[in-house]
Design an enzyme around this catalytic site. Structure first.
Site, PDB file in Angstrom:
ATOM      1  N   HIS A 259       0.841  -1.208  -0.081  1.00 39.68           N
ATOM      2  CA  HIS A 259      -0.020   0.061  -0.080  1.00 39.68           C
ATOM      3  C   HIS A 259       0.929   1.174   0.160  1.00 39.68           C
ATOM      4  O   HIS A 259       0.277   2.413   0.067  1.00 39.68           O
ATOM      5  CB  HIS A 259      -0.833  -0.030   1.209  1.00 39.68           C
ATOM      6  CG  HIS A 259      -1.859  -1.398   1.211  1.00 39.68           C
ATOM      7  ND1 HIS A 259      -1.245  -2.499   1.964  1.00 39.68           N
ATOM      8  CD2 HIS A 259      -3.043  -1.610   0.916  1.00 39.68           C
ATOM      9  CE1 HIS A 259      -2.041  -3.394   1.952  1.00 39.68           C
ATOM     10  NE2 HIS A 259      -3.235  -2.805   1.269  1.00 39.68           N
TER      11      HIS A 259
ATOM     12  N   GLY B 143      -6.833  11.489   8.370  1.00 35.23           N
ATOM     13  CA  GLY B 143      -7.834  10.459   7.666  1.00 35.23           C
ATOM     14  C   GLY B 143      -7.933  10.927   6.128  1.00 35.23           C
ATOM     15  O   GLY B 143      -7.755   9.710   5.554  1.00 35.23           O
TER      16      GLY B 143
ATOM     17  N   ARG C 242      -6.481  16.170   3.119  1.00 31.23           N
ATOM     18  CA  ARG C 242      -5.914  17.040   4.479  1.00 31.23           C
ATOM     19  C   ARG C 242      -4.309  16.941   4.291  1.00 31.23           C
ATOM     20  O   ARG C 242      -3.827  17.863   4.924  1.00 31.23           O
ATOM     21  CB  ARG C 242      -6.610  16.705   5.496  1.00 31.23           C
ATOM     22  CG  ARG C 242      -6.804  17.760   6.608  1.00 31.23           C
ATOM     23  CD  ARG C 242      -7.488  17.407   8.063  1.00 31.23           C
ATOM     24  NE  ARG C 242      -8.899  17.311   7.522  1.00 31.23           N
ATOM     25  CZ  ARG C 242      -9.931  16.667   8.221  1.00 31.23           C
ATOM     26  NH1 ARG C 242      -9.583  15.991   9.312  1.00 31.23           N
ATOM     27  NH2 ARG C 242     -11.179  16.764   8.044  1.00 31.23           N
TER      28      ARG C 242
ATOM     29  N   ARG D 293      -3.618   4.183  -4.302  1.00 29.49           N
ATOM     30  CA  ARG D 293      -5.006   4.500  -4.094  1.00 29.49           C
ATOM     31  C   ARG D 293      -5.131   5.639  -3.642  1.00 29.49           C
ATOM     32  O   ARG D 293      -6.231   6.132  -2.924  1.00 29.49           O
ATOM     33  CB  ARG D 293      -5.265   3.664  -2.873  1.00 29.49           C
ATOM     34  CG  ARG D 293      -5.447   2.284  -3.056  1.00 29.49           C
ATOM     35  CD  ARG D 293      -5.589   1.189  -1.963  1.00 29.49           C
ATOM     36  NE  ARG D 293      -5.708  -0.134  -2.285  1.00 29.49           N
ATOM     37  CZ  ARG D 293      -6.816  -0.908  -2.506  1.00 29.49           C
ATOM     38  NH1 ARG D 293      -8.030  -0.471  -2.260  1.00 29.49           N
ATOM     39  NH2 ARG D 293      -6.766  -2.062  -2.945  1.00 29.49           N
TER      40      ARG D 293
ATOM     41  N   ARG E 143      -1.988  10.835  14.873  1.00 29.67           N
ATOM     42  CA  ARG E 143      -3.045  10.689  14.198  1.00 29.67           C
ATOM     43  C   ARG E 143      -3.841  12.207  14.193  1.00 29.67           C
ATOM     44  O   ARG E 143      -3.919  12.467  15.516  1.00 29.67           O
ATOM     45  CB  ARG E 143      -4.135   9.851  14.707  1.00 29.67           C
ATOM     46  CG  ARG E 143      -5.708  10.035  14.219  1.00 29.67           C
ATOM     47  CD  ARG E 143      -6.610   8.858  14.260  1.00 29.67           C
ATOM     48  NE  ARG E 143      -7.980   9.102  14.284  1.00 29.67           N
ATOM     49  CZ  ARG E 143      -8.755   9.977  13.497  1.00 29.67           C
ATOM     50  NH1 ARG E 143      -8.086  10.091  12.326  1.00 29.67           N
ATOM     51  NH2 ARG E 143      -9.841  10.180  13.698  1.00 29.67           N
ATOM     52  N   ILE E 144      -4.187  12.575  13.409  1.00 29.71           N
ATOM     53  CA  ILE E 144      -5.053  14.273  13.455  1.00 29.71           C
ATOM     54  C   ILE E 144      -6.284  13.997  12.788  1.00 29.71           C
ATOM     55  O   ILE E 144      -6.173  13.978  11.462  1.00 29.71           O
ATOM     56  CB  ILE E 144      -3.930  15.471  12.973  1.00 29.71           C
ATOM     57  CG1 ILE E 144      -3.423  15.096  11.821  1.00 29.71           C
ATOM     58  CG2 ILE E 144      -2.849  15.591  13.991  1.00 29.71           C
ATOM     59  CD1 ILE E 144      -2.486  16.283  11.231  1.00 29.71           C
TER      60      ILE E 144
ATOM     61  N   SER F 218     -10.982  14.430  13.062  1.00 25.44           N
ATOM     62  CA  SER F 218     -12.014  14.828  13.613  1.00 25.44           C
ATOM     63  C   SER F 218     -12.836  13.872  14.607  1.00 25.44           C
ATOM     64  O   SER F 218     -12.649  12.465  14.408  1.00 25.44           O
ATOM     65  CB  SER F 218     -12.833  15.169  12.450  1.00 25.44           C
ATOM     66  OG  SER F 218     -13.318  13.915  11.643  1.00 25.44           O
TER      67      SER F 218
ATOM     68  N   GLU G 299     -10.692   5.335  14.667  1.00 21.85           N
ATOM     69  CA  GLU G 299      -9.052   4.924  14.381  1.00 21.85           C
ATOM     70  C   GLU G 299      -8.306   4.634  15.251  1.00 21.85           C
ATOM     71  O   GLU G 299      -7.285   3.717  15.306  1.00 21.85           O
ATOM     72  CB  GLU G 299      -8.690   5.777  13.068  1.00 21.85           C
ATOM     73  CG  GLU G 299      -9.078   5.961  11.767  1.00 21.85           C
ATOM     74  CD  GLU G 299     -10.437   6.634  11.752  1.00 21.85           C
ATOM     75  OE1 GLU G 299     -10.594   7.746  12.843  1.00 21.85           O
ATOM     76  OE2 GLU G 299     -10.950   6.797  10.768  1.00 21.85           O
TER      77      GLU G 299
ATOM     78  N   ASP H  94     -18.534  17.666  15.107  1.00 21.96           N
ATOM     79  CA  ASP H  94     -19.839  17.551  15.273  1.00 21.96           C
ATOM     80  C   ASP H  94     -20.216  17.087  16.625  1.00 21.96           C
ATOM     81  O   ASP H  94     -19.326  16.658  17.636  1.00 21.96           O
ATOM     82  CB  ASP H  94     -20.448  16.537  14.188  1.00 21.96           C
ATOM     83  CG  ASP H  94     -19.972  15.012  14.267  1.00 21.96           C
ATOM     84  OD1 ASP H  94     -18.890  15.217  13.685  1.00 21.96           O
ATOM     85  OD2 ASP H  94     -20.579  14.283  14.992  1.00 21.96           O
TER      86      ASP H  94
ATOM     87  N   ARG I  86     -14.135  21.751   7.765  1.00 20.25           N
ATOM     88  CA  ARG I  86     -13.560  20.691   8.460  1.00 20.25           C
ATOM     89  C   ARG I  86     -12.006  20.853   7.637  1.00 20.25           C
ATOM     90  O   ARG I  86     -11.123  20.481   8.394  1.00 20.25           O
ATOM     91  CB  ARG I  86     -14.077  19.350   8.330  1.00 20.25           C
ATOM     92  CG  ARG I  86     -14.904  19.148   9.335  1.00 20.25           C
ATOM     93  CD  ARG I  86     -15.452  17.565   9.382  1.00 20.25           C
ATOM     94  NE  ARG I  86     -16.149  16.695   8.461  1.00 20.25           N
ATOM     95  CZ  ARG I  86     -17.093  16.938   8.177  1.00 20.25           C
ATOM     96  NH1 ARG I  86     -18.014  17.727   8.895  1.00 20.25           N
ATOM     97  NH2 ARG I  86     -17.856  16.382   7.360  1.00 20.25           N
TER      98      ARG I  86
END
Ligand code: ADE
Length: 236
Positions: free
Chosen positions: A5, A22, A26, A45, A89-90, A92, A184, A207, A220
């Protein structure tokens, strides 16, 4: 190498610390906005990955995709085959209580999950996995130095976005103390643990299930800069 990957042949193209939003766009936004001397290292991908300099220090940013199977794959390959030491990880999250407001930043102390990811991957039977304390301390210091307030809390890592029982969050908040939900960090923290690496997770509230407030996807994508600036301070 390359792995299924990630198309990198020379592991030096990826820094020891990788920020993982994610969304691939971003990742591109962070590279375009904050990094200099940027080199793209992955597009398999459309999971975009870049390495560059932040304030003269090296860092990489690569998307994780959504959900534990996806971040499970990318974080495992980065740790195991590309000698990455730290993944932050950053992402939402959806608030479970009105105590967390839209755009607030949460540093994940630990993740509670009913997911089978850790059990299937490595036989771990527990429901709670913590982020790496040393990495969290660095992020807390960076947030303090930047004057950005953060919550340090337990969150829910869920395998399911659309539940048949939309009120289930109330029970998870009350019983397990999770102030927000994402999809995640439990898998990321597990991979770091089994591979002897470091992981942390910063989240911005996009949210809120309790107040029903939400942001648009455009907001976002561009407005999560506080969380990004904190994480970028880990560049070395
Ligand atoms: N990420 C952002 N908001 C979320 C929500 N409501 N559920 C799961 N993950 C999220």
């Amino acid at each position: 190498m390359p792995t299924p990957h990630i198309e990198v042949r020379n592991k030096n193209e990826i820094a020891k610390t990788v920020l993982m939003p994610g969304d691939p766009l971003r990742a591109k936004f962070i590279a375009d906005t904050f990094l200099t001397d940027v080199k793209q290292f992955n597009s398999v991908r459309n999971v975009l990955g870049y390495t560059g300099n932040y304030k003269g220090r090296r860092i990489s940013v690569m998307a994780s995709g959504m959900g534990m199977p996806s971040i499970g794959i990318y974080s495992y390959e980065l740790y195991k085959f590309y000698d990455v030491e730290n993944i932050v990880r950053i992402g939402s999250c959806g608030g479970y209580t009105s105590d967390v407001k839209l755009y607030d930043v949460i540093l994940v102390k630990d993740a509670w999950s009913e997911s089978t990811y850790a059990k299937v991957q490595g036989g771990y039977e527990g429901n709670i996995i913590e982020g790496t304390p040393e990495l969290n301390q660095k992020l807390i210091k960076a947030a303090n130095d930047l004057g950005i307030p953060i919550h340090i809390e337990r969150i829910h890592s869920s395998d399911v976005f659309y539940r048949e029982n939309p009120d289930k969050y109330k029970e998870i908040y009350e019983k397990y103390g999770c102030v927000a939900v994402e999809m995640e960090s439990f898998a990321l923290f597990h991979n770091a643990k089994v591979l002897g690496k470091n992981a942390a997770c910063l989240l911005t509230v996009s949210d809120n299930l309790a107040t029903k407030e939400e942001t648009t996807s455009e907001e976002r994508q561009n407005s999560f800069t506080n969380m990004m600036k904190i994480a970028l301070e880990l560049a070395e």
